[in-house]
Design a protein around this motif. Structure first.
Motif, short mmCIF file in Angstrom:
data_model
loop_
_atom_site.label_atom_id
_atom_site.label_comp_id
_atom_site.label_asym_id
_atom_site.label_seq_id
_atom_site.Cartn_x
_atom_site.Cartn_y
_atom_site.Cartn_z
N GLN A 43 -4.91 14.80 2.39
CA GLN A 43 -4.16 13.64 2.89
C GLN A 43 -5.08 12.41 2.91
N TYR A 72 0.82 -1.21 0.00
CA TYR A 72 0.00 0.00 0.00
C TYR A 72 0.85 1.27 0.00
N LEU A 73 1.96 1.26 0.72
CA LEU A 73 2.83 2.44 0.70
C LEU A 73 3.43 2.65 -0.69
N PHE A 115 -1.84 4.65 7.59
CA PHE A 115 -1.04 5.35 6.60
C PHE A 115 -0.34 6.50 7.29
N CYS A 158 1.82 2.20 -3.43
CA CYS A 158 0.75 2.80 -4.23
C CYS A 158 0.38 4.20 -3.77
N TRP A 159 0.93 4.65 -2.65
CA TRP A 159 0.48 5.91 -2.03
C TRP A 159 1.39 7.07 -2.40
N LYS A 160 0.79 8.11 -2.88
CA LYS A 160 1.48 9.38 -3.11
C LYS A 160 0.89 10.37 -2.11
N PRO A 161 1.50 10.50 -0.93
CA PRO A 161 0.90 11.34 0.11
C PRO A 161 0.82 12.81 -0.32
N ALA A 163 6.02 6.75 4.95
CA ALA A 163 6.00 6.78 3.49
C ALA A 163 7.15 7.62 2.93
N SER A 179 -5.78 11.15 -0.56
CA SER A 179 -4.64 10.43 -1.16
C SER A 179 -4.57 9.00 -0.64
N VAL A 180 -4.97 8.79 0.60
CA VAL A 180 -4.97 7.45 1.18
C VAL A 180 -6.01 6.58 0.48
N ALA A 198 -4.83 5.62 -2.91
CA ALA A 198 -3.82 4.55 -2.86
C ALA A 198 -4.49 3.19 -2.78
#
Length: 169
Positions: A128, A80-81, A162, A83-86, A167, A131-132, A135
């Motif tokens: 934020q 998951y991290l 998250f 895929c995540w763009k915070p 991240a 974005s989660v 993701a």
């Protein structure tokens, strides 16, 4: 007066003790020599009964060990991290660590939409949270490794944290 030799006296003493104890209460020494009639062996049921018997249940796999659970959690967070763009964290806002409750299908796809457990009250942190959730959608379906698939009952619902500090590493 009768005088017995030592071996004979010992046998007499044993016989007397056995009589006092109740020798008849002791089980036979060898079951094949018992005086009861031999039991009949049960006959197998006719084929028609076998055909209508209920199928035996397949035994569920054992639960994951603590090491397997830790490995699955680490894999899940890493996936998951990835895929995540915070979204950028506002400088004056407190650190927001989003918690998302997920329900999976056995193939790794989401069974229902992801639910944000702790939505932010500060409007500056709403990007934020978005974005989660993005993701989670970007990673759907998860490619669950084969070693964890038999343990679906243990990972069908999970809550993921998250943390933007993790991240950023």
């Amino acid at each position: 007066m009768l005088i017995f030799s030592r071996p004979v006296a010992g046998l007499v003493l044993v016989a007397f003790a056995a009589g006092a104890y109740g020798y008849e209460r002791l089980p036979p020494r060898n079951p094949s020599r018992s005086e009861t009639a031999p039991e009949e062996t049960p006959k197998p049921p006719p084929p028609s009964v076998l055909a209508t018997a209920a199928p035996t249940a397949v035994e569920a796999p054992a639960r994951m060990t603590s090491a397997q659970q830790a490995g699955f959690e680490a894999w899940l967070i890493k996936t998951y991290l990835g895929c995540w763009k915070p979204a950028p964290q506002p400088a004056d806002a407190d650190l927001y660590i989003a918690q998302v409750r997920l329900a999976f299908n056995p193939d790794g796809s989401l069974a229902k939409p992801a639910k944000l457990v702790n939505p932010p009250s500060d409007p500056a942190l709403k990007p934020q949270a978005k974005s989660v959730l993005a993701a989670v959608q970007n990673c759907n379906p998860l490619p669950v490794p084969t070693q964890y698939r038999p343990f679906y009952e243990q990972w069908k619902t999970k809550t993921i944290h998250f943390n933007p500090q993790v991240a950023g590493r």
